[in-house]
Design an enzyme around this catalytic site. Structure first.
Site, PDB file in Angstrom:
ATOM      1  N   HIS A 309       5.335  27.110  33.525  1.00  0.00           N
ATOM      2  CA  HIS A 309       4.148  26.303  33.268  1.00  0.00           C
ATOM      3  C   HIS A 309       3.007  27.222  32.901  1.00  0.00           C
ATOM      4  O   HIS A 309       2.896  28.321  33.450  1.00  0.00           O
ATOM      5  CB  HIS A 309       3.778  25.463  34.503  1.00  0.00           C
ATOM      6  CG  HIS A 309       2.879  24.332  34.150  1.00  0.00           C
ATOM      7  ND1 HIS A 309       1.518  24.504  34.005  1.00  0.00           N
ATOM      8  CD2 HIS A 309       3.150  23.053  33.860  1.00  0.00           C
ATOM      9  CE1 HIS A 309       0.992  23.351  33.652  1.00  0.00           C
ATOM     10  NE2 HIS A 309       1.944  22.447  33.547  1.00  0.00           N
ATOM     11  N   ASP A 366       8.594  17.957  34.253  1.00  0.00           N
ATOM     12  CA  ASP A 366       9.560  17.403  33.308  1.00  0.00           C
ATOM     13  C   ASP A 366      11.002  17.642  33.714  1.00  0.00           C
ATOM     14  O   ASP A 366      11.908  17.021  33.172  1.00  0.00           O
ATOM     15  CB  ASP A 366       9.334  18.022  31.915  1.00  0.00           C
ATOM     16  CG  ASP A 366       8.065  17.498  31.302  1.00  0.00           C
ATOM     17  OD1 ASP A 366       7.748  16.332  31.551  1.00  0.00           O
ATOM     18  OD2 ASP A 366       7.400  18.256  30.587  1.00  0.00           O
TER      19      ASP A 366
END
Ligand code: ACO
Length: 432
Positions: A309, A366
């Site tokens: 991320h 996700d």
């Protein structure tokens, strides 16, 4: 006593003001740097640049903290739902009973899509990418409601509540319409009496003979998926919305730009990539070893989707919540999805691997959201659209901050030019 930073260039020192946020985040104010020194800050990708002051979301990537208007995401996931969280994010406070009812009513009243707008879909091939369809139709809202989209902050803010409700409610309806259009099925009209997520599932899965009634677990799971996507500080799509909005572009136009930004596989498109990756591992009968080895080669094309991320360098708190919910939902629905086992194995293997550990690459939201959506019957092709439905309130809240800031200026970064220096135009017959 306010802190002052100082910058020394050659022998000259320049004082720079220090800003401190409400959670103690510190920044050096470089707004006057170029005027005072002739230098600009270089920060490709803005990873270290604060582009705005915002009161919507606090995120601490090192400690895995995410709060909307001060409230931890874990509490919202436990006690709230998508519509209430959307209100909180947009208006700054949890709604009281009356305000919640009023907001819900506005969403219900604005769920249907007028025939004129429905026809826009007919201009697309049924194979058109869903996010391309969504961004186009959301841009078309500005043409359909010109009175709410005047490209004048003051006038657009007067109509903000209605424009926001139209955007949240209709983007959800567009999502269901895109699904049905691609399948060659007639549209199903929204039902005013249904709650937000139940209504979406009804528009997706009802048919003229059988009405789809969502199981409470299913509606709850969808609520959670959307809620976890509501806002996420200055990510690629949100900063796009702010950038476009800073030119005084109306809400719908700015949202359409955000949807375009979200469509890329390194941002919202990652949830599709995760399921495709897990499916490929399943189809090959692999245990994920090949994907992990390929990901470690360091090329962008082979990344382990759903890992890493831009700001979380510890863990993504949303991934923790959704990973747990994934198991619960599948259990409650009696679904045995082999992709969940593969995801768990992959996560375990990666979390023991020095490549991922040393780079602080952990599962992101996700990694598991796709598996939940599959369990709800949502096809992979629609995953990024679902992300857009969830993120719409966050985009709206950020657009509102831009539009309401009397001291705001147009977003206009600078660059370091690395092209050819001045040279003369060469006529065609003298060119090599
Ligand atoms: N798999 C393998 N290696 C990775 C991955 C990954 N998923 N992500 C980053 N790396 C490696 C990079 O190759 C780089 O290695 P190096 O230092 O040897 O060059 C290092 O980790 C740092 O990578 P950056 O690209 O600098 O990390 P950044 O923070 O800019 O990227 C991003 C973040 C885009 C999310 C990245 O981790 C990625 O591409 N992940 C996969 C796609 C994904 O899941 N996106 C969803 C993000 S969450 C969201 O949008 C909701």
């Amino acid at each position: 006593m306010p802190q002052i930073a100082s910058l020394k260039i050659d022998e000259k020192e320049y004082p720079l003001a220090v800003m401190v946020g409400t959670e103690g985040e510190r920044a050096i104010d470089t707004r006057k740097l170029r005027a005072d020194t002739g230098f600009i800050c270089y920060d490709q990708g803005y990873g270290n640049t604060g582009s705005c002051e915002s009161a919507v979301t606090f995120l601490d990537g090192e400690n895995g903290i995410l709060r909307h208007r001060g409230i931890p995401i874990e509490q919202l996931a436990n006690f709230s739902d998508f519509v209430e969280t959307a209100y909180l994010v947009i208006y700054g406070e949890l709604p009281n009973r009356e305000k919640r009812k009023e907001f819900g009513m506005k969403l219900r009243q604005n769920a249907a899509i007028e025939t004129q707008m429905q026809r826009i879909f007919e201009g697309f091939p049924t194979s058109a990418p869903p996010m391309a369809m969504l961004s186009s139709i959301v841009a078309a809202l500005a043409a359909h409601y010109p009175q709410l989209a005047t490209n004048n902050f003051e006038r657009d803010l007067v109509n903000f509540d209605l424009a926001a409700a139209i955007a949240i409610s209709k983007i959800r309806t567009f999502g269901a319409m895109i699904y049905r259009y691609q399948k060659g099925l007639p549209y199903v009209f929204p039902k005013q009496e249904l709650p937000f997520c139940d209504n979406f599932l009804h528009m997706m899965f009802s048919d003229p003979y059988t009405e789809y009634i969502a199981e409470p677990e299913v509606a709850r799971a969808l609520n959670l998926v959307l809620l976890l996507h509501t806002d996420h500080e200055q990510n690629c799509s949100t900063s796009t919305v702010r950038t476009v909005g800073s030119s005084a572009a109306n809400l719908f136009t700015s949202l359409s730009a955000g949807i375009c930004a979200l469509s890329g596989p390194l941002h919202g498109g990652a949830n599709v990539g995760v399921v495709q990756m897990l499916q490929a591992i399943y189809d090959e009968g692999d245990d994920g070893t090949r994907f992990i080895a390929a990901a470690k080669m360091g090329t962008k094309a082979n990344r382990l989707m759903g890992f890493g991320h831009a700001v979380y360098k510890n863990f993504d708190p949303r991934a923790k919540i959704i990973g747990k919910a994934c198991e619960d939902v599948l259990k409650k629905l009696g679904i045995n999805d082999p992709l969940l086992d593969i995801a768990r194995n992959l996560e375990q293997a990666a979390l023991k691997d020095d490549y991922f550990l040393s780079r602080k690459l952990y599962p992101n939201v996700d990694f598991y959201s796709g598996i939940i959506m599959r369990a709800l019957g949502i096809p992979t092709s629609l995953f990024t659209v679902m992300f857009a439905i969830g993120r719409t309130p966050g985009w709206i809240a950020n657009w509102r901050e831009v539009a309401s800031n009397p001291k705001g200026r147009i977003y206009r970064p600078r660059q370091i030019y690395m092209g050819p220096v001045k040279r003369d135009y060469v006529p065609m017959d003298q060119r090599a």
